[in-house]
Design a protein around this motif. Structure first.
Motif, PDB file in Angstrom:
ATOM      1  N   LYS A  75       6.235   3.524   1.539  1.00 13.88           N
ATOM      2  CA  LYS A  75       7.059   4.570   2.145  1.00 13.88           C
ATOM      3  C   LYS A  75       8.081   3.959   3.106  1.00 13.88           C
ATOM      4  CE  LYS A  75       6.675   8.980   4.604  1.00 13.88           C
ATOM      5  NZ  LYS A  75       5.735   9.970   5.220  1.00 13.88           N
TER       6      LYS A  75
ATOM      7  N   SER B  40       0.848  -1.195   0.000  1.00 12.77           N
ATOM      8  CA  SER B  40       0.000   0.000   0.000  1.00 12.77           C
ATOM      9  C   SER B  40       0.881   1.242   0.000  1.00 12.77           C
ATOM     10  CB  SER B  40      -0.898   0.005   1.235  1.00 12.77           C
ATOM     11  OG  SER B  40      -0.102   0.036   2.404  1.00 12.77           O
ATOM     12  N   LYS B  41       0.258   2.392  -0.072  1.00 10.43           N
ATOM     13  CA  LYS B  41       0.985   3.654  -0.072  1.00 10.43           C
ATOM     14  C   LYS B  41       1.854   3.788   1.172  1.00 10.43           C
ATOM     15  CE  LYS B  41       0.192   8.664  -0.014  1.00 10.43           C
ATOM     16  NZ  LYS B  41      -0.836   9.736   0.032  1.00 10.43           N
ATOM     17  N   SER B  42       1.310   3.459   2.329  1.00 10.07           N
ATOM     18  CA  SER B  42       2.070   3.600   3.580  1.00 10.07           C
ATOM     19  C   SER B  42       3.209   2.584   3.676  1.00 10.07           C
ATOM     20  CB  SER B  42       1.135   3.447   4.778  1.00 10.07           C
ATOM     21  OG  SER B  42       0.473   2.191   4.743  1.00 10.07           O
ATOM     22  N   LYS B  43       2.960   1.341   3.227  1.00 15.97           N
ATOM     23  CA  LYS B  43       4.004   0.307   3.285  1.00 15.97           C
ATOM     24  C   LYS B  43       5.138   0.600   2.310  1.00 15.97           C
ATOM     25  CE  LYS B  43       1.387  -3.612   5.078  1.00 15.97           C
ATOM     26  NZ  LYS B  43       0.971  -5.022   4.868  1.00 15.97           N
TER      27      LYS B  43
END
Length: 475
Positions: free
Chosen positions: A457, A452-455
């Motif tokens: 990063k 995902s977007k957070s992972k």
């Protein structure tokens, strides 16, 4: 010692990278758009035998693709780079094998045509692997910047779209011959094998010239890791990749995406020829599918920054599945209504089509974080094989369904219209199956693929720490 410059690509790099897929798709797109119809309507090969041919080719690919990726990973780079020389030199036999695959040798028996199809189809697959695995791996050494890689993925998709245009827009206007009319007076057209072979030859020559330009315009910036002798093991690499959840689910997504693309391209060829009786309009399918790219490319990076790649791709595929399902329900006999919904489906597909190669680079980077080994060739080879499995699903599924609905290639070739029942079934398999496959893609992305977007990063930060300690080959 690290390369002084590992990012900062220019427009020349982007265009050069796009040319690589453009050169490949000039001939590869013909498989999805014409190969099945060429085999059934020109060579008169039974659909059941085509299924066996495709399965045999994939069994060989299961051996050939990983070995080729492993071979590339195990070789020391030359002065020209680790991947570019393979693309350059194998582009010529790739072009020759493409022409052979669509050549009609007069007066052969059906058994000899089938044997010739085996030889040429498998040969083309091997040559395409020889070019496409190093090409797919190349993006990861052109730049290590995430946004630049996303940009390369979009440019690759543009190159693929442009490369597919001659085969899907120009050829349908050239390679069909009128053979009769149906009861309503509609013109019945069939594929002309000799015209088609000549067109393939022109595209094959053009592909070699484009690959040469690709070679001259690209540069490998990210230095490879220095490997000790005997340090590389293909079995260890594949085992580690198999334990990487994001990699496994992306392989499944890629498999289903290519299955959808090959299936609808092949099925729509039959649909617009036999159901709508307007084979020339098939060219608009490509326009409706790729035109949405022009809408989203200028804002794609902003959308990714806000929502994330995984999130956008999952939503888009769910939307595309819904539009195909609506087409199945309304059962229109108006080709322009059908094309309008094809455009809506293309809007949804655009996110994954543009970003799939950026996702591939992400999961290969995750492999590096987990193992501290950068093995682009092997990783991309496995992805490539998964995509070929998708191609197999499309080929096997289409031919099985053609047999199930009692499609008669001889009737079309003789200038006779298909029965209303067969044409209705042809419409059904052209809309319901794509809706199911697109829906599966959406579920795999939303609930399986976990970068995902957070992972992402977090992964990028970890990757920077890993690479800070890498021992690289001085270029």
């Amino acid at each position: 010692m690290k390369n002084a410059l590992t990012h900062g690509i220019k427009i020349k790099d982007k265009i050069g990278y796009a040319l690589g897929d453009m050169g490949g798709l000039l001939t590869f797109s013909l498989i999805g758009a014409f190969q099945n119809k060429f085999y059934t309507d020109v060579l008169n090969i039974d659909p059941a035998k085509i299924v066996v041919l495709i399965l045999v080719a994939r069994i060989w690919d299961a051996i050939n693709d990983p070995l080729w990726g492993a071979f590339i990973d195990s070789r020391k780079p030359t002065k020209q780079g680790k991947f570019r020389p393979y693309i350059f030199w194998f582009s010529i036999p790739l072009a020759v094998s493409a022409v052979l695959m669509f050549t009609v040798i007069p007066n052969l028996s059906q058994a000899k045509y089938l044997l010739f199809a085996y030889i040429t189809y498998i040969l083309y697959g091997m040559m395409y692997t020889a070019v496409n695995i190093p090409y797919g791996s190349l993006a990861s050494v052109i730049t290590d910047d995430e946004k630049e890689r996303s940009s390369l993925s979009m440019w690759r998709s543009i190159g693929a779209g442009v490369g597919g245009l001659p085969g899907t827009i120009l050829l349908p206007m050239i390679v069909y011959t009128t053979t009769g009319t149906d009861a309503s007076g509609a013109v019945i057209k069939t594929l002309d094998g000799n015209k088609f072979t000549a067109c393939v030859a022109v595209l094959a020559v053009l592909s070699v010239l484009i690959f040469f330009c690709h070679y001259k315009m690209t540069k490998e910036r990210v230095a490879p890791l220095q490997k000790e002798k005997g340090d590389y093991s293909v079995f260890k690499s594949i085992r580690d990749l198999a334990h990487n959840r994001s990699f496994v689910f992306l392989c499944l997504v890629s498999m289903m995406l290519i299955a959808f693309q090959f299936y609808y391209q092949s099925t729509f060829t039959y649909l617009f020829t036999d159901y709508f009786h307007k084979p020339g309009l098939y060219a608009m399918v490509t326009v409706c599918t790729y035109l949405p790219m022009a809408i989203f490319i200028p804002v794609m990076n902003k959308l990714i920054d806000k929502f994330g790649k995984k999130e956008l791709c999952g939503f888009g595929m769910a939307f595309a599945a819904l539009t195909s399902l609506i087409l199945f329900v309304i059962k229109t006999d108006n080709p322009y209504v059908f094309l309008a919904f094809t455009f809506l489906s293309g809007l949804g597909q655009t996110f994954l089509v543009l970003e799939v190669w950026a996702l591939v680079m992400d999961v290969i980077d995750m492999h590096e974080v987990r193992t501290h080994r950068r093995e682009e060739g092997t990783g991309y080879a496995v992805v490539s094989f998964a995509r070929k499995l998708g191609q197999t699903l499309a080929g096997v599924g289409l031919n099985a369904l053609l047999a199930l609905i009692d499609y008669d290639a001889y009737a079309s070739k003789a200038g006779h219209a298909l029965s209303e029942q067969v044409m209705n079934r042809l419409y059904d398999i052209s809309t319901l199956v794509p809706a199911i496959v697109l829906g599966i893609c959406a579920l795999l992305l939303i609930f399986g693929y976990d970068l995902s977007k957070s992972k992402l990063k977090v992964m990028r930060k970890e990757l920077s720490e890993v690479r800070a300690n890498e021992k690289t080959v001085e270029q």
